[in-house]
Design a protein around this motif. Sequence first.
Motif, short mmCIF file in Angstrom:
data_model
loop_
_atom_site.label_atom_id
_atom_site.label_comp_id
_atom_site.label_asym_id
_atom_site.label_seq_id
_atom_site.Cartn_x
_atom_site.Cartn_y
_atom_site.Cartn_z
N ASN A 200 0.82 -1.21 0.00
CA ASN A 200 0.00 0.00 0.00
C ASN A 200 0.85 1.25 0.00
O ASN A 200 0.61 2.18 -0.78
CB ASN A 200 -0.95 -0.02 1.19
CG ASN A 200 -1.85 -1.23 1.13
OD1 ASN A 200 -2.43 -1.52 0.09
ND2 ASN A 200 -1.92 -1.97 2.21
N LEU A 204 1.77 4.12 -2.93
CA LEU A 204 1.74 5.57 -2.68
C LEU A 204 3.04 6.21 -3.18
O LEU A 204 3.03 7.30 -3.75
CB LEU A 204 1.61 5.79 -1.17
CG LEU A 204 1.00 7.10 -0.70
CD1 LEU A 204 -0.44 7.20 -1.17
CD2 LEU A 204 1.07 7.17 0.82
N LYS A 207 2.93 6.84 -6.75
CA LYS A 207 2.09 7.97 -7.14
C LYS A 207 2.75 9.32 -6.90
O LYS A 207 2.49 10.29 -7.60
CB LYS A 207 0.77 7.91 -6.36
CG LYS A 207 -0.26 7.01 -7.01
CD LYS A 207 -1.47 6.81 -6.12
CE LYS A 207 -2.33 8.05 -6.06
NZ LYS A 207 -3.57 7.82 -5.29
N SER A 208 3.59 9.37 -5.85
CA SER A 208 4.14 10.68 -5.49
C SER A 208 5.55 10.85 -6.04
O SER A 208 6.52 10.92 -5.29
CB SER A 208 4.15 10.86 -3.98
OG SER A 208 4.90 9.84 -3.40
#
Lengths: 448, 253
Positions: A200, A204, A207-208
């Motif tokens: 998870n 993230l 994505k960043s």
Amino acid sequence: MLVVEKNGYQKQVMTLYRFISDHLYFNRPDIEVKGETYNSVILFSLLTGLLKGKELIIGEPGLGKTTSAEFICSLIYQFPLGVIWGSEVSGHPEQTEEKIIGRPDLGKLNRGEEDVVWTNFAQVPVKIVDEINRLPETKQSMILDGVDRGNWEYLNEMIINDEYCLFATANYQDGGTNTIIAPLIDRFDVIVESRYPGPNLSFLIGKSRRKEQVLRHPKYEKALHRILKSKVAYEKKIPKLEEVCDAFGEYVEETTGIKPLRREDRNHIRTEIESLELDLDASAFTRMVLAELSFCDRYGQKRIVENCEEGCHYTGYLCRQIKNCASNRLPTSIKLFAQGLAWLSGDSEIDIEHVKAIMPFTFSHRIQWKDEVISQKERAKRDDPFQIFLAKEAVKTVSQRYREQSDHLKDALALGSKIFQGESLEPLEGDHPIYAEIKKDLLRRRNQ
Amino acid sequence: MKNGDLKKKSFHPPVSKPNTFSNPFEEFRTFHFRKEEIPLDRIVQSAEVVMDQIRLGYEKLLEEEAKELVWMVQYNTIIKAYEVAEKYIKEIDYSAEDIEDFCFALENTQKIPYLIPGPAGIYISALCNYAKEEEIVLKLSELKTEINLIGFRLPKGKRLMVEGDTGDFTGIGLEGGEMVIEGSSKNWTGAGMRSGKILVKKNIGLHTGEWMMGGEIYVGGRVRGLGNIVEGKVFEREKLVYPGKARNPNIYY
């Protein structure tokens, strides 16, 4: 997070911790100290930067070993990432002294003069060696002195870093890696594993992207590169570098709201940290661990070339399970990082909990376990890499022994102090290597 | 050059006292161990007294029954060892928690010199059989050594739950009690049991139920082999394997 504030520096460092964990290095907490949980990579890397320490970060490729060190160094030393990247040394078989430390000034050499152009790595206080175990064993010796003392020598010239910290990363063994030689590995205060954060958080991270932009500033990076390349004496460059670093720090504060540490902040923090002492339990427990990691009843001390004899009285202790002897750097690392942790927790003394928390990370890379111990425990269920797991287990075992005899041991040490000062008393007996070591010290005093 | 000039220029190192060692125990100089008693201390102290008594009983058992630190499992040695254990245990006022502490102490403290799986199992069985509590939990999963003879003569009305694996001769001579083993047990499990129930959540070894006279053995995993069973029932994954046609006694699968 509960932090006892003294003058706000703890709060400032914890703000950095939170900023890194919330925005830059996503990972799960994996270490608990007095009810507070931390991520070991961020915690130990922050302490390494603050304490002028040396940290070895291990882990699988792509799990943030180097980037975590870069982010943390940038925030503690106010260097933009561009400069940190430009001063990193990468470990590979073709690496040379000229790329790591310095090279002759070719212009001057043509004129018959000898001068050294120092590398950024040698000059900046933030030193990152990427994939150190890709350096061939013969070339690892090149950085021993620099890593240990901050002395960088080339062509009979030398620069000395007053303030520096070192981060090195290492992948697990693969086709291109080498063993890190014992003298080099011993110089690292702590070892941590940069772990997989879980699917998870990993998602993230994906994505960043470009999160590092907050710590970039091309103008300041150019200015710093210009100073580092300039031909003035190293000592004169330092204040100039700091001036630009302070400006970058102000920029970071304006854009992110968090305040990186200035040189005077770091010095102030270090003065506070150095004033913290170990309480009696922390001291007695550390002595107990050190005794088990160095004691040999038959041969006087542990030596890698000597094996335990059958029928030894001290079979139940760590000395039986290990091959080598703990070095004198180990207690220094233990005290240094326990001081740092106690300071960060806002405590006025280093207690046994601080010591127990940091100890496995200070000796897991320094201890060589016997093959039978490895084969017995390598398939045990665990979350940590094998070396750190073994060290944690060892600390747990000694801690159990310490609980059973802490009062007796402290009595023995108190009595030892009295005998050392000339009182005519007999040392206390006990079934642990530490009692034999106390006796040895008292015997030395008597023979004086 | 005159001697005087030489003297003026010569370098004198700072004077230090020879042979002065700093006291490595300095920080403990003022330490005086003075124990302030709090209620918890009394509880801990009484627990330690009980533990010392239990430990002493075990040491006496080893002294009497395993003089050379060798102990052979035979019918008469088991009976005799159990009688010795009974003799010491009857005099101790202990609880189920103390049994748990003793199991942990077997491997994790220097105070118990030897862990011999046979006598240790007999001793733990006697402790369980004479405990005041009806239900006892033994945490053996932390032990590296598998203890033999756990649950020997467990009487009716007692329930013994074992976390971890057990060794050989688990639940032998069971006298109506109920044993639950969370892990596996080895050979000769339930041998000579008269009544009661043994539930092994994982696997069980050879000679299972040898000479059992009654009772039931339930196995969640595999039964490696059955012994000569006189009477009683053995279930493997809820399926009756003895008495049954599919498997004959003494056949190892």
